[in-house]
Write an enzyme that holds these catalytic residues in place. Structure first.
Site, PDB file in Angstrom:
ATOM      1  N   ASN A 151     -14.740 -14.044  14.405  1.00  0.00           N
ATOM      2  CA  ASN A 151     -15.244 -14.457  13.088  1.00  0.00           C
ATOM      3  C   ASN A 151     -16.761 -14.658  13.050  1.00  0.00           C
ATOM      4  O   ASN A 151     -17.397 -14.381  12.060  1.00  0.00           O
ATOM      5  CB  ASN A 151     -14.505 -15.710  12.607  1.00  0.00           C
ATOM      6  CG  ASN A 151     -14.661 -16.871  13.557  1.00  0.00           C
ATOM      7  OD1 ASN A 151     -14.985 -16.697  14.730  1.00  0.00           O
ATOM      8  ND2 ASN A 151     -14.442 -18.068  13.057  1.00  0.00           N
ATOM      9  N   GLU A 248     -12.681 -24.036  22.450  1.00  0.00           N
ATOM     10  CA  GLU A 248     -12.947 -24.200  21.011  1.00  0.00           C
ATOM     11  C   GLU A 248     -11.838 -23.473  20.280  1.00  0.00           C
ATOM     12  O   GLU A 248     -11.871 -22.252  20.149  1.00  0.00           O
ATOM     13  CB  GLU A 248     -14.305 -23.586  20.660  1.00  0.00           C
ATOM     14  CG  GLU A 248     -15.494 -24.307  21.234  1.00  0.00           C
ATOM     15  CD  GLU A 248     -15.706 -25.676  20.632  1.00  0.00           C
ATOM     16  OE1 GLU A 248     -15.101 -25.979  19.575  1.00  0.00           O
ATOM     17  OE2 GLU A 248     -16.455 -26.460  21.224  1.00  0.00           O
ATOM     18  N   CYS A 282     -12.835 -21.638  11.842  1.00  0.00           N
ATOM     19  CA  CYS A 282     -11.900 -22.524  12.540  1.00  0.00           C
ATOM     20  C   CYS A 282     -11.852 -23.926  11.955  1.00  0.00           C
ATOM     21  O   CYS A 282     -10.810 -24.560  11.922  1.00  0.00           O
ATOM     22  CB  CYS A 282     -12.289 -22.597  14.002  1.00  0.00           C
ATOM     23  SG  CYS A 282     -14.026 -23.006  14.208  1.00  0.00           S
ATOM     24  N   GLY A 449      -8.914 -28.457  21.126  1.00  0.00           N
ATOM     25  CA  GLY A 449      -9.799 -28.100  22.224  1.00  0.00           C
ATOM     26  C   GLY A 449     -10.292 -29.213  23.100  1.00  0.00           C
ATOM     27  O   GLY A 449      -9.940 -30.380  22.929  1.00  0.00           O
ATOM     28  N   GLU A 453     -19.586 -27.986  22.135  1.00  0.00           N
ATOM     29  CA  GLU A 453     -20.695 -27.038  22.096  1.00  0.00           C
ATOM     30  C   GLU A 453     -21.819 -27.697  21.298  1.00  0.00           C
ATOM     31  O   GLU A 453     -21.628 -28.701  20.611  1.00  0.00           O
ATOM     32  CB  GLU A 453     -20.252 -25.728  21.437  1.00  0.00           C
ATOM     33  CG  GLU A 453     -19.148 -25.064  22.245  1.00  0.00           C
ATOM     34  CD  GLU A 453     -18.981 -23.585  21.994  1.00  0.00           C
ATOM     35  OE1 GLU A 453     -18.652 -23.214  20.856  1.00  0.00           O
ATOM     36  OE2 GLU A 453     -19.161 -22.795  22.950  1.00  0.00           O
TER      37      GLU A 453
HETATM   38  P1  NDP Z   1      -7.648 -15.078  19.913  1.00  0.00           P
HETATM   39  O1  NDP Z   1      -7.144 -16.318  20.538  1.00  0.00           O
HETATM   40  O2  NDP Z   1      -6.682 -14.013  19.570  1.00  0.00           O
HETATM   41  O3  NDP Z   1      -8.728 -14.398  20.890  1.00  0.00           O
HETATM   42  C1  NDP Z   1      -9.866 -15.083  21.343  1.00  0.00           C
HETATM   43  C2  NDP Z   1     -10.487 -14.316  22.493  1.00  0.00           C
HETATM   44  O4  NDP Z   1      -9.662 -14.424  23.651  1.00  0.00           O
HETATM   45  C3  NDP Z   1     -10.617 -12.822  22.235  1.00  0.00           C
HETATM   46  O5  NDP Z   1     -11.798 -12.342  22.820  1.00  0.00           O
HETATM   47  C4  NDP Z   1      -9.390 -12.269  22.906  1.00  0.00           C
HETATM   48  O6  NDP Z   1      -9.522 -10.913  23.207  1.00  0.00           O
HETATM   49  C5  NDP Z   1      -9.346 -13.133  24.145  1.00  0.00           C
HETATM   50  N1  NDP Z   1      -8.064 -13.200  24.819  1.00  0.00           N
HETATM   51  C6  NDP Z   1      -6.823 -12.979  24.316  1.00  0.00           C
HETATM   52  N2  NDP Z   1      -5.882 -13.192  25.269  1.00  0.00           N
HETATM   53  C7  NDP Z   1      -6.531 -13.567  26.404  1.00  0.00           C
HETATM   54  C8  NDP Z   1      -6.130 -13.948  27.728  1.00  0.00           C
HETATM   55  N3  NDP Z   1      -4.838 -14.010  28.070  1.00  0.00           N
HETATM   56  N4  NDP Z   1      -7.083 -14.272  28.627  1.00  0.00           N
HETATM   57  C9  NDP Z   1      -8.386 -14.270  28.291  1.00  0.00           C
HETATM   58  N5  NDP Z   1      -8.838 -13.907  27.058  1.00  0.00           N
HETATM   59  C10 NDP Z   1      -7.931 -13.573  26.120  1.00  0.00           C
HETATM   60  O7  NDP Z   1      -8.489 -15.546  18.660  1.00  0.00           O
HETATM   61  P2  NDP Z   1      -9.103 -14.654  17.499  1.00  0.00           P
HETATM   62  O8  NDP Z   1     -10.117 -13.719  18.045  1.00  0.00           O
HETATM   63  O9  NDP Z   1      -7.970 -14.120  16.697  1.00  0.00           O
HETATM   64  O10 NDP Z   1      -9.892 -15.769  16.651  1.00  0.00           O
HETATM   65  C11 NDP Z   1      -9.265 -16.589  15.739  1.00  0.00           C
HETATM   66  C12 NDP Z   1      -8.964 -17.947  16.352  1.00  0.00           C
HETATM   67  O11 NDP Z   1     -10.140 -18.502  16.901  1.00  0.00           O
HETATM   68  C13 NDP Z   1      -8.475 -18.936  15.322  1.00  0.00           C
HETATM   69  O12 NDP Z   1      -7.414 -19.697  15.813  1.00  0.00           O
HETATM   70  C14 NDP Z   1      -9.686 -19.834  15.114  1.00  0.00           C
HETATM   71  O13 NDP Z   1      -9.371 -21.097  14.646  1.00  0.00           O
HETATM   72  C15 NDP Z   1     -10.294 -19.842  16.462  1.00  0.00           C
HETATM   73  N6  NDP Z   1     -11.710 -20.178  16.366  1.00  0.00           N
HETATM   74  C16 NDP Z   1     -12.134 -21.403  16.823  1.00  0.00           C
HETATM   75  C17 NDP Z   1     -13.441 -21.790  16.696  1.00  0.00           C
HETATM   76  C18 NDP Z   1     -13.919 -23.109  17.222  1.00  0.00           C
HETATM   77  O14 NDP Z   1     -15.104 -23.246  17.463  1.00  0.00           O
HETATM   78  N7  NDP Z   1     -13.079 -24.099  17.412  1.00  0.00           N
HETATM   79  C19 NDP Z   1     -14.422 -20.921  16.038  1.00  0.00           C
HETATM   80  C20 NDP Z   1     -13.897 -19.651  15.648  1.00  0.00           C
HETATM   81  C21 NDP Z   1     -12.577 -19.314  15.795  1.00  0.00           C
HETATM   82  P3  NDP Z   1      -9.064  -9.813  22.113  1.00  0.00           P
HETATM   83  O15 NDP Z   1      -9.452 -10.304  20.774  1.00  0.00           O
HETATM   84  O16 NDP Z   1      -9.825  -8.657  22.521  1.00  0.00           O
HETATM   85  O17 NDP Z   1      -7.576  -9.735  22.266  1.00  0.00           O
END
Ligand code: NDP
Length: 479
Positions: A151, A248, A282, A449, A453
């Site tokens: 995002n 996070e 998020c 989390g 940060e």
């Molecule tokens: P995901 O959890 O699907 O993915 C996050 C990252 O982790 C991606 O780069 C993903 O790769 C990677 N990943 C997936 N599986 C694994 C694994 N087993 N081991 C290591 N890395 C892995 O999240 P989204 O990208 O869909 O983002 C949306 C989510 O992020 C929402 O829940 C949102 O709330 C949260 N978010 C939280 C924030 C915060 O600061 N608290 C800020 C922004 C978002 P790939 O995508 O390539 O599969």
């Protein structure tokens, strides 16, 4: 439109082509392929981590003020190129250019600037012990893995890189497969700003690449921005190696509007807390609790304001609401909207939309047990919930596994601080929402989390303390 980078990965100060599967990058507005990348192979992930481990000691040996200078230079380069970087961010994410011009890289530059300035102020403690004394050294962890969500891809990369690098760590960063382009630009910019080759590396790929990164023997810490299910997996994997983590994760944050709130401000906050970046944030306040006395006026004004949101081409500077990042994500959001309707909530405005677009959608007549009030939607969907008194709303606000953020709108000073103290959240805004200045710690409690940060607090999560005891008077031994 072509946004093809020089190569898919960035290792040891240069672009390197990936040797794994193909990773198409599509512009969410048109679905058109704008770049074709390749994932890192397991050997390339290992190589990036080994390169980072080799480069880290010399980087850590520099005076902190020198490391800070590199970060400050990188911030200046980002500002110079903000227009082009914002355009790339829009192509990668589909977010409106009017947002990416002011929010994404700008926030990244502020993080680099903040931690660049902080560099020279990070010190240990001197502990007097009679004639002996001790002191503490705040030392880097080594190689940190950064894993980002889609995002705010460039902001996330900067938020993780800045505190990590300023403390003398190296980093291997894996962006989300959906939005891989910004992190490559950051790697180029840091190198240009004077960061030694190998200190910041980028690998691309899906979850499996993230998994091999987390499991690499050179990794000392993992910082993930992502969903709770991914957080659970990554945290568990990191635990088996006793690695430090920052998580996070997602949220389902409450925004509480009391009868005495400034109505227009509260509506503005609810709109921003749900529809900025098409709701893909998020910390969004997706459960909007509105006290009974102000409820009808609030909903009327909300519906009127939301109807005027300009939806369309994200590169048009007038557009306020762009497409959802991917068809798969749009499907998930639509399934949540359908669940809301099936469970008896009514749509005040908006709806499922078409194709890549889901308009700002507001649910009324919802209850706390409905799917739309419990689960993170990560799209432009607001659920409004009625309440009567303070104790009731605080109890309901806290009745969730998440704990990322909260907001309270009231003119009653003591109530505002009382509620801020009682809500279970990493951040609580009073008469504001979703402002995350770099000076303020950001992170979650409960399932949302671990770690923080931004702010000086982030330094603790990218460093470890060593205690040094200094004997001044000789050693007395009973044996
Ligand atoms: P995901 O959890 O699907 O993915 C996050 C990252 O982790 C991606 O780069 C993903 O790769 C990677 N990943 C997936 N599986 C694994 C694994 N087993 N081991 C290591 N890395 C892995 O999240 P989204 O990208 O869909 O983002 C949306 C989510 O992020 C929402 O829940 C949102 O709330 C949260 N978010 C939280 C924030 C915060 O600061 N608290 C800020 C922004 C978002 P790939 O995508 O390539 O599969």
């Amino acid at each position: 439109m072509n946004a093809q980078p020089a190569a898919s990965l960035f290792i040891d100060g240069r672009p390197v082509e990936g040797q794994g599967d193909t990773l198409p990058v599509c512009y969410p507005y048109t679905g058109q392929e704008i770049a074709s990348l390749r994932e890192a192979s397991p050997e390339q992930v290992a190589q990036a981590c080994a390169v980072a481990a080799a480069a880290q000691p010399a980087w850590a040996a520099l005076a902190p003020v020198e490391r800070g200078r590199v970060l400050n230079r990188a911030a200046a380069i980002i500002r110079d190129r903000n227009a082009a970087l914002a355009r790339l961010e829009t192509l990668d994410t589909g977010k409106p250019i009017q947002e990416t011009l002011v929010a994404d890289w700008e926030s990244g530059a502020q993080a680099l600037e903040f931690f660049g300035g902080l560099a020279a102020t990070i010190t240990g403690q001197m502990i007097p012990l009679g004639q002996d004394w001790a002191y503490t050294r705040r030392e880097p962890l080594g190689v940190c893995a950064g894993i980002g969500a889609w995002n705010y891809p460039s902001q996330i990369a900067c938020w993780k890189a800045a505190p990590a690098l300023v403390m003398g760590n190296a980093m291997v960063f894996k962006p989300s497969e959906e939005t891989p382009l910004g992190a490559l630009k950051l790697a180029e910019i840091l190198l240009e700003a004077g960061l030694p080759a190998g200190v910041f590396n980028v690998v691309q790929g899906r979850g499996a690449v993230g998994e091999s990164l987390v499991g690499d023997p050179n990794i000392a810490k993992v910082s993930l921005t992502g969903s709770v299910p991914t957080g659970r997996r990554v945290y568990a994997a990191a635990a088996s190696f006793m690695r430090h983590v920052t998580m996070e994760l997602g949220g389902k944050s409450p925004l509480i509007v009391f009868d005495d709130a400034n109505l227009e401000d509260a509506v503005s906050a609810a709109v921003l807390a749900n529809f900025y970046s098409a709701g893909q944030i998020c910390s969004n306040g997706t459960r909007v609790f509105v006290q009974e006395g102000i409820r009808q006026g609030f909903l009327d004004r909300l519906a009127e304001r939301v109807r005027h949101v300009r939806i369309g081409d994200p590169l048009d500077p007038a557009t306020q609401h762009g497409p959802i990042v991917s068809p798969a994500q749009a499907d998930k959001i639509r399934a949540m909207i359908a669940a809301g309707q099936a469970e008896g909530a009514r749509i005040l405005c908006g709806g499922p939309g078409e194709g890549a677009f889901i308009p700002p959608t507001v649910f009324i007549d919802a209850t706390d047990d409905m799917t739309i009030a419990r689960d993170e939607i990560f799209g432009p969907v607001m659920t409004t919930l009625a309440f009567y008194d303070e104790d009731e709303v605080v109890g309901r606000a806290n009745a969730t596994g998440f704990g990322l953020a909260a907001g309270v709108f009231t003119r009653d000073l003591t109530r505002a601080h009382r509620v801020a103290a009682r809500v279970q959240a990493g951040t609580c805004w009073i008469n504001a929402y979703n402002l995350t200045p770099v000076e303020m710690p950001f992170g979650g409690v409960k399932l949302s989390g671990i770690g923080r940060e931004n702010s000086a607090a982030a330094i603790e999560h990218y460093s470890q303390l060593k205690s040094v005891y200094v004997g001044m008077t000789g050693v007395e031994s009973p044996y």
